[in-house]
Motif scaffolding. Sequence first.
Motif, PDB file in Angstrom:
ATOM      1  N   ILE A  37       0.840  -1.199   0.000  1.00 32.14           N
ATOM      2  CA  ILE A  37       0.000   0.000   0.000  1.00 32.14           C
ATOM      3  C   ILE A  37       0.874   1.247   0.000  1.00 32.14           C
ATOM      4  CG2 ILE A  37      -1.804   1.278   1.202  1.00 32.14           C
ATOM      5  CD1 ILE A  37      -2.691  -1.415   0.000  1.00 32.14           C
ATOM      6  N   GLY A  38       1.970   1.209   0.763  1.00 28.65           N
ATOM      7  CA  GLY A  38       2.915   2.323   0.747  1.00 28.65           C
ATOM      8  C   GLY A  38       3.498   2.532  -0.637  1.00 28.65           C
ATOM      9  N   ALA A  39       3.782   1.422  -1.336  1.00 30.68           N
ATOM     10  CA  ALA A  39       4.323   1.520  -2.691  1.00 30.68           C
ATOM     11  C   ALA A  39       3.326   2.161  -3.646  1.00 30.68           C
ATOM     12  CB  ALA A  39       4.717   0.127  -3.187  1.00 30.68           C
ATOM     13  N   ILE A  40       2.058   1.826  -3.507  1.00 29.55           N
ATOM     14  CA  ILE A  40       1.022   2.441  -4.342  1.00 29.55           C
ATOM     15  C   ILE A  40       0.983   3.947  -4.102  1.00 29.55           C
ATOM     16  CG2 ILE A  40      -1.471   2.598  -4.753  1.00 29.55           C
ATOM     17  CD1 ILE A  40      -1.634  -0.395  -4.086  1.00 29.55           C
ATOM     18  N   GLN A  41       1.056   4.333  -2.831  1.00 28.71           N
ATOM     19  CA  GLN A  41       1.027   5.760  -2.499  1.00 28.71           C
ATOM     20  C   GLN A  41       2.251   6.484  -3.033  1.00 28.71           C
ATOM     21  OE1 GLN A  41       0.588   5.734   1.779  1.00 28.71           O
ATOM     22  NE2 GLN A  41      -1.601   5.260   1.700  1.00 28.71           N
ATOM     23  N   GLY A  42       3.423   5.839  -2.899  1.00 25.32           N
ATOM     24  CA  GLY A  42       4.656   6.445  -3.403  1.00 25.32           C
ATOM     25  C   GLY A  42       4.635   6.611  -4.914  1.00 25.32           C
ATOM     26  N   ALA A  43       4.122   5.611  -5.620  1.00 25.81           N
ATOM     27  CA  ALA A  43       4.024   5.699  -7.084  1.00 25.81           C
ATOM     28  C   ALA A  43       3.091   6.828  -7.482  1.00 25.81           C
ATOM     29  CB  ALA A  43       3.534   4.362  -7.653  1.00 25.81           C
ATOM     30  N   ARG A  44       1.977   6.934  -6.766  1.00 26.18           N
ATOM     31  CA  ARG A  44       0.998   7.988  -7.071  1.00 26.18           C
ATOM     32  C   ARG A  44       1.622   9.385  -6.912  1.00 26.18           C
ATOM     33  NH1 ARG A  44      -3.091   6.556  -3.705  1.00 26.18           N
ATOM     34  NH2 ARG A  44      -3.921   5.152  -5.299  1.00 26.18           N
ATOM     35  N   GLU A  45       2.462   9.539  -5.889  1.00 33.21           N
ATOM     36  CA  GLU A  45       3.119  10.821  -5.659  1.00 33.21           C
ATOM     37  C   GLU A  45       4.063  11.197  -6.795  1.00 33.21           C
ATOM     38  OE1 GLU A  45       4.979  10.590  -1.867  1.00 33.21           O
ATOM     39  OE2 GLU A  45       3.097  10.256  -0.781  1.00 33.21           O
ATOM     40  N   LEU A  46       4.563  10.185  -7.504  1.00 37.33           N
ATOM     41  CA  LEU A  46       5.453  10.430  -8.649  1.00 37.33           C
ATOM     42  C   LEU A  46       4.684  10.515  -9.959  1.00 37.33           C
ATOM     43  CD1 LEU A  46       8.444   8.047  -7.812  1.00 37.33           C
ATOM     44  CD2 LEU A  46       8.364  10.526  -7.543  1.00 37.33           C
ATOM     45  N   GLY A  47       3.376  10.433  -9.891  1.00 35.76           N
ATOM     46  CA  GLY A  47       2.561  10.504 -11.101  1.00 35.76           C
ATOM     47  C   GLY A  47       2.504   9.200 -11.870  1.00 35.76           C
ATOM     48  N   ILE A  48       2.877   8.097 -11.215  1.00 30.90           N
ATOM     49  CA  ILE A  48       2.857   6.768 -11.844  1.00 30.90           C
ATOM     50  C   ILE A  48       1.531   6.093 -11.518  1.00 30.90           C
ATOM     51  CG2 ILE A  48       3.995   4.524 -11.998  1.00 30.90           C
ATOM     52  CD1 ILE A  48       5.613   6.926 -13.072  1.00 30.90           C
ATOM     53  N   GLN A  49       0.828   5.636 -12.546  1.00 31.35           N
ATOM     54  CA  GLN A  49      -0.477   5.030 -12.368  1.00 31.35           C
ATOM     55  C   GLN A  49      -0.367   3.517 -12.159  1.00 31.35           C
ATOM     56  OE1 GLN A  49      -3.322   6.978 -12.217  1.00 31.35           O
ATOM     57  NE2 GLN A  49      -1.778   8.617 -12.295  1.00 31.35           N
ATOM     58  N   VAL A  50      -1.124   3.032 -11.173  1.00 29.21           N
ATOM     59  CA  VAL A  50      -1.227   1.589 -10.908  1.00 29.21           C
ATOM     60  C   VAL A  50      -2.624   1.141 -11.309  1.00 29.21           C
ATOM     61  CG1 VAL A  50      -1.191  -0.182  -9.103  1.00 29.21           C
ATOM     62  CG2 VAL A  50       0.398   1.756  -8.959  1.00 29.21           C
ATOM     63  N   PRO A  51      -2.743   0.136 -12.231  1.00 27.93           N
ATOM     64  CA  PRO A  51      -1.694  -0.756 -12.730  1.00 27.93           C
ATOM     65  C   PRO A  51      -1.207  -0.424 -14.143  1.00 27.93           C
ATOM     66  CG  PRO A  51      -3.792  -1.751 -13.186  1.00 27.93           C
ATOM     67  CD  PRO A  51      -4.092  -0.404 -12.551  1.00 27.93           C
ATOM     68  N   SER A  52      -1.693   0.653 -14.794  1.00 24.18           N
ATOM     69  CA  SER A  52      -1.344   0.907 -16.190  1.00 24.18           C
ATOM     70  C   SER A  52       0.154   1.140 -16.386  1.00 24.18           C
ATOM     71  CB  SER A  52      -2.138   2.102 -16.726  1.00 24.18           C
ATOM     72  OG  SER A  52      -1.924   3.246 -15.919  1.00 24.18           O
ATOM     73  N   ASP A  53       0.805   1.828 -15.423  1.00 27.37           N
ATOM     74  CA  ASP A  53       2.250   2.052 -15.511  1.00 27.37           C
ATOM     75  C   ASP A  53       3.044   1.064 -14.667  1.00 27.37           C
ATOM     76  OD1 ASP A  53       1.811   4.338 -17.103  1.00 27.37           O
ATOM     77  OD2 ASP A  53       1.584   5.605 -15.330  1.00 27.37           O
ATOM     78  N   LEU A  54       2.459   0.616 -13.585  1.00 26.77           N
ATOM     79  CA  LEU A  54       3.185  -0.220 -12.633  1.00 26.77           C
ATOM     80  C   LEU A  54       2.219  -1.200 -11.973  1.00 26.77           C
ATOM     81  CD1 LEU A  54       5.896  -0.654 -10.967  1.00 26.77           C
ATOM     82  CD2 LEU A  54       4.885   0.918  -9.287  1.00 26.77           C
ATOM     83  N   SER A  55       2.561  -2.486 -12.019  1.00 29.20           N
ATOM     84  CA  SER A  55       1.763  -3.513 -11.345  1.00 29.20           C
ATOM     85  C   SER A  55       2.361  -3.800  -9.975  1.00 29.20           C
ATOM     86  CB  SER A  55       1.718  -4.797 -12.174  1.00 29.20           C
ATOM     87  OG  SER A  55       0.881  -4.656 -13.295  1.00 29.20           O
ATOM     88  N   ILE A  56       1.490  -4.053  -8.986  1.00 38.94           N
ATOM     89  CA  ILE A  56       1.954  -4.314  -7.619  1.00 38.94           C
ATOM     90  C   ILE A  56       1.182  -5.492  -7.015  1.00 38.94           C
ATOM     91  CG2 ILE A  56       2.110  -3.407  -5.256  1.00 38.94           C
ATOM     92  CD1 ILE A  56       2.561  -0.646  -6.417  1.00 38.94           C
ATOM     93  N   VAL A  57       1.924  -6.402  -6.388  1.00 35.72           N
ATOM     94  CA  VAL A  57       1.336  -7.539  -5.671  1.00 35.72           C
ATOM     95  C   VAL A  57       1.776  -7.467  -4.213  1.00 35.72           C
ATOM     96  CG1 VAL A  57       1.212 -10.050  -5.449  1.00 35.72           C
ATOM     97  CG2 VAL A  57       1.329  -9.003  -7.711  1.00 35.72           C
ATOM     98  N   GLY A  58       0.851  -7.666  -3.289  1.00 34.40           N
ATOM     99  CA  GLY A  58       1.180  -7.696  -1.869  1.00 34.40           C
ATOM    100  C   GLY A  58       1.173  -9.109  -1.326  1.00 34.40           C
ATOM    101  N   PHE A  59       1.164  -9.204   0.000  1.00 33.16           N
ATOM    102  CA  PHE A  59       1.127 -10.518   0.657  1.00 33.16           C
ATOM    103  C   PHE A  59       0.438 -10.349   2.008  1.00 33.16           C
ATOM    104  CE2 PHE A  59       2.201 -14.502   2.413  1.00 33.16           C
ATOM    105  CZ  PHE A  59       2.848 -15.290   1.475  1.00 33.16           C
ATOM    106  N   ASP A  60      -0.571 -11.156   2.289  1.00 27.25           N
ATOM    107  CA  ASP A  60      -1.295 -11.259   3.555  1.00 27.25           C
ATOM    108  C   ASP A  60      -2.806 -11.249   3.338  1.00 27.25           C
ATOM    109  OD1 ASP A  60       0.943 -11.440   5.181  1.00 27.25           O
ATOM    110  OD2 ASP A  60       1.033  -9.281   5.542  1.00 27.25           O
ATOM    111  N   ASN A  61      -3.298 -10.365   2.440  1.00 26.57           N
ATOM    112  CA  ASN A  61      -4.739 -10.173   2.218  1.00 26.57           C
ATOM    113  C   ASN A  61      -5.420  -9.681   3.492  1.00 26.57           C
ATOM    114  OD1 ASN A  61      -7.016 -10.123   0.537  1.00 26.57           O
ATOM    115  ND2 ASN A  61      -7.702 -12.111   1.283  1.00 26.57           N
ATOM    116  N   THR A  62      -4.865  -8.619   4.059  1.00 26.17           N
ATOM    117  CA  THR A  62      -5.473  -7.970   5.217  1.00 26.17           C
ATOM    118  C   THR A  62      -6.594  -7.040   4.746  1.00 26.17           C
ATOM    119  OG1 THR A  62      -3.869  -6.160   5.096  1.00 26.17           O
ATOM    120  CG2 THR A  62      -3.317  -8.047   6.507  1.00 26.17           C
TER     121      THR A  62
END
Length: 343
Positions: A249-274
């Motif tokens: 989730i932090g990575a999604i926020q950091g990418a957004r701050e740089l103007g990088i769109q998830v998932p069109s520019d960057l795909s992200i997978v986490g672990f836990d399913n909280t």
Amino acid sequence: MKATIYDVAKAAGVSIATVSKVINHTGKISEATRIKVLETMKQLNYHPSVVASALTGKRTETLGLLVPDISNPFFSEMARTIEDRAHDRGMSVIMCSTDDQSEKERKYIELLQRKQVDGLIIASGFRDKSLLDELKRNKMPLAMLSFDDPSLDVTTVSVDDYKGGYDAASHLLSLGHRNIAIIGEDVHSSRMRTFGYRDAFEAFGVPLIEENMLRTTASLDNGAKCVKELLKREHPPTAIFACNDLIAIGAIQGARELGIQVPSDLSIVGFDNTILATTTVPALTTISQPIEEMGRKIVDVLIEEIHKRVVTRERVLFKPSLIIRGTTATFNGEIMEGSQARA
């Protein structure tokens, strides 16, 4: 006026000896009678004296729970499940958060022993293994959660972290991504997930970029910092596997701050399913751990050990599952330059 054991026996229609056996888990009592007595105790708000039990060497009906960081949703959700299951089994839980610090581990272990807990659930990485040896010498019933060390003769309940890491990387590779980073922690579970990530690259015949392997501690800020470091490189990754949802989730926020769109520019997978995985926009693709099943299981196996009904230590390994949501997409073939992220 506080209810007494005599009041419980009278209301439940059983002898005082039967109530005592239910409280102390001794003797042979039918399940129906046990449930009836427990329900009567609850209705009358009757609580056996924990102090008196401890002084006479009897069980206090409490479990100790050590977690590394209660602010991590995985551990807070797991703690809730453990507490609920323990309550169902007539026990209470004392929880301590160690921040993965050896000094705190020892401090809280000593505290829980003074509290005369009947058994310990350790979800912390446990930096000081001598503490575990000491607990075993003292014959403290013990179970490890999300940490499996074959050299330790203790019951363990964990998820197959290796398979989870393999499945996460395989998902991204199957979508066409080749420049895939991993952000993990310096803990046993993350190391196993990283082994799985590595072997997925080998299975797909894709070269692994060693510089794409980052280590941090779990927090939203650290997830954001790591993704910014990765995205400002000359050839930034097109996908990231974060070894827990908090970092993801932090990575999604950091990418957004740089103007990088998830998932069109960057795909992200986490672990836990909280719970975090479903609250972010877009919802997080992640590897699911069966938190409720794991929490219930570890309470049950520890209580069996406390009651001395265990002959051999259990090593329970749950299977993870890939939950595909909105943070992963097929690689479009466009290589993002680092200057794009810096713009």
